[in-house]
Design a protein around this motif. Structure first.
Motif, short mmCIF file in Angstrom:
data_model
loop_
_atom_site.label_atom_id
_atom_site.label_comp_id
_atom_site.label_asym_id
_atom_site.label_seq_id
_atom_site.Cartn_x
_atom_site.Cartn_y
_atom_site.Cartn_z
N ILE A 11 0.84 -1.20 0.00
CA ILE A 11 0.00 0.00 0.00
C ILE A 11 0.87 1.25 0.00
O ILE A 11 0.64 2.20 -0.76
CB ILE A 11 -0.95 -0.01 1.22
N THR A 12 1.90 1.25 0.85
CA THR A 12 2.81 2.39 0.90
C THR A 12 3.53 2.57 -0.43
O THR A 12 3.68 3.69 -0.93
CB THR A 12 3.84 2.20 2.03
N LYS A 13 3.94 1.47 -1.03
CA LYS A 13 4.66 1.52 -2.31
C LYS A 13 3.79 2.07 -3.43
O LYS A 13 4.23 2.90 -4.24
CB LYS A 13 5.17 0.13 -2.67
N ASP A 14 2.53 1.62 -3.49
CA ASP A 14 1.67 1.96 -4.63
C ASP A 14 0.83 3.21 -4.43
O ASP A 14 0.42 3.85 -5.40
CB ASP A 14 0.76 0.78 -4.96
N PHE A 15 0.55 3.56 -3.16
CA PHE A 15 -0.33 4.70 -2.91
C PHE A 15 0.31 5.79 -2.04
O PHE A 15 -0.25 6.87 -1.91
CB PHE A 15 -1.64 4.23 -2.25
N GLY A 16 1.43 5.49 -1.43
CA GLY A 16 2.11 6.47 -0.59
C GLY A 16 1.81 6.32 0.88
O GLY A 16 2.70 6.47 1.72
N SER A 17 0.56 6.00 1.21
CA SER A 17 0.17 5.81 2.61
C SER A 17 -1.24 5.22 2.65
O SER A 17 -1.97 5.23 1.65
CB SER A 17 0.17 7.14 3.37
N MET A 18 -1.63 4.72 3.82
CA MET A 18 -2.98 4.21 3.99
C MET A 18 -4.01 5.33 3.83
O MET A 18 -5.07 5.14 3.23
CB MET A 18 -3.13 3.56 5.37
N ASP A 19 -3.69 6.51 4.33
CA ASP A 19 -4.61 7.64 4.20
C ASP A 19 -4.84 8.00 2.74
O ASP A 19 -5.96 8.34 2.34
CB ASP A 19 -4.07 8.85 4.96
N GLU A 20 -3.79 7.92 1.95
CA GLU A 20 -3.92 8.24 0.53
C GLU A 20 -4.74 7.18 -0.20
O GLU A 20 -5.56 7.50 -1.07
CB GLU A 20 -2.54 8.37 -0.11
N LEU A 21 -4.55 5.91 0.17
CA LEU A 21 -5.37 4.85 -0.41
C LEU A 21 -6.84 5.07 -0.06
O LEU A 21 -7.71 4.97 -0.94
CB LEU A 21 -4.92 3.48 0.10
N LYS A 22 -7.12 5.36 1.20
CA LYS A 22 -8.50 5.61 1.61
C LYS A 22 -9.11 6.75 0.79
O LYS A 22 -10.24 6.63 0.29
CB LYS A 22 -8.57 5.95 3.10
N ALA A 23 -8.38 7.84 0.66
CA ALA A 23 -8.89 9.00 -0.07
C ALA A 23 -9.21 8.64 -1.52
O ALA A 23 -10.26 9.03 -2.06
CB ALA A 23 -7.88 10.14 -0.01
#
Length: 206
Positions: A98-110
Motif C-alpha cells: 500500500i505504501t509503495k503503490d499509494f504512498g500511505s494508507m490515508d492516501e489509499l482511503k482517499a
C-alpha cells in the motif's frame, strides 16, 4: 443449486455502518433475489449444473452473468467487512505494498472513497492486485467484476449501488464510504492479497 451464504456476523453486527433495516433489505431481499434467479436459470440450463459460481461468472453473459456476478460481488462485500473494533490491520506485506503503490494508507482511503463517489450510477469500487503484486483501484458498473478477461484479482470491494446504503445514508455516498473504511476486515483483505487468486466463494453457498 446455490443458497444464500451465512453472514460472518449478525445482521446488527455492522452498526453503525449499516442498521438492521438496511441489512434486511440488502441481504435478505436483494442478495437473495440474485440467488433465486440464478437457481431458476440452472434449473432450465443443463450446461450450468455442476459449475462453480466463479465458473458461471467467467463463462456467461446476459441475465445469467448479471445474477451470478452479483451473488459473487455481494458475498465478497459481506466478508470484507467486520464489526467495529474487530477488523485488525493489514498484514505487513500488504501494508508495505500500500505504501509503495499509494504512498500511505490515508492516501489509499482517499482514492478509494473518491473512486467510489465518482463511479457513475450503480456499480462497485474495488482494490485489486495484479500478477506482479501491484495494487490498483478499479471501478465497475452494474454487476461487472474486475477478474473477467484476465483482469486483476479483487481483494476488497464496496457496493455503490444506491440500495447498498440508502436506508442509512440517503444520497450521501461519500459519508457511507468513509464509514465503510473504518469497518474493513483486514484479515480477509490480507489473505486475498497473499494468495493473489480469485476468492472461491462457491463453498460458502452450497
Amino acid at each position: 443449486m446455490f443458497k444464500l451464504p451465512q453472514l460472518p456476523y449478525p445482521k446488527t453486527g455492522l452498526a453503525p455502518l449499516f442498521n438492521e433495516e438496511q441489512m434486511t433489505f440488502h441481504y435478505d431481499k436483494h442478495h437473495n433475489a440474485y440467488i433465486v434467479n440464478l437457481n431458476k436459470f440452472i434449473e432450465t440450463d443443463p450446461s450450468l449444473k455442476g459449475k462453480s459460481l466463479e465458473e458461471i461468472v467467467l463463462s456467461s453473459t446476459g441475465g445469467i452473468f448479471n445474477n451470478a456476478a452479483q451473488i459473487w460481488n455481494h458475498t465478497f462485500f459481506w466478508f470484507g467487512m467486520s464489526p467495529v473494533g474487530t477488523g485488525g490491520q493489514p498484514s505487513a506485506e500488504l501494508a508495505a505494498q500500500i505504501t509503495k503503490d499509494f504512498g500511505s494508507m490515508d492516501e489509499l482511503k482517499a482514492k478509494f472513497v473518491d473512486g467510489g463517489v465518482k463511479t457513475f450510477g450503480s456499480g462497485w469500487i474495488w482494490l485489486c492486485v495484479g500478477t506482479d503484486g501491484k495494487l490498483s483501484l478499479v471501478s465497475t458498473s452494474n454487476a461487472a467484476v474486475p477478474f473477467t478477461g484476465n483482469g486483476p484479482v479483487p481483494i476488497l470491494t464496496a457496493d455503490v449501488w444506491e440500495h447498498a446504503y440508502y436506508v442509512d445514508y440517503r444520497n450521501l455516498r461519500q459519508k457511507y464510504l468513509e464509514v465503510f473504511w473504518s469497518q474493513i476486515n483486514w484479515a480477509f483483505v490480507s489473505e486475498n492479497f497473499a494468495t493473489k487468486k480469485v476468492r472461491d466463494l462457491t463453498k460458502t453457498m452450497v
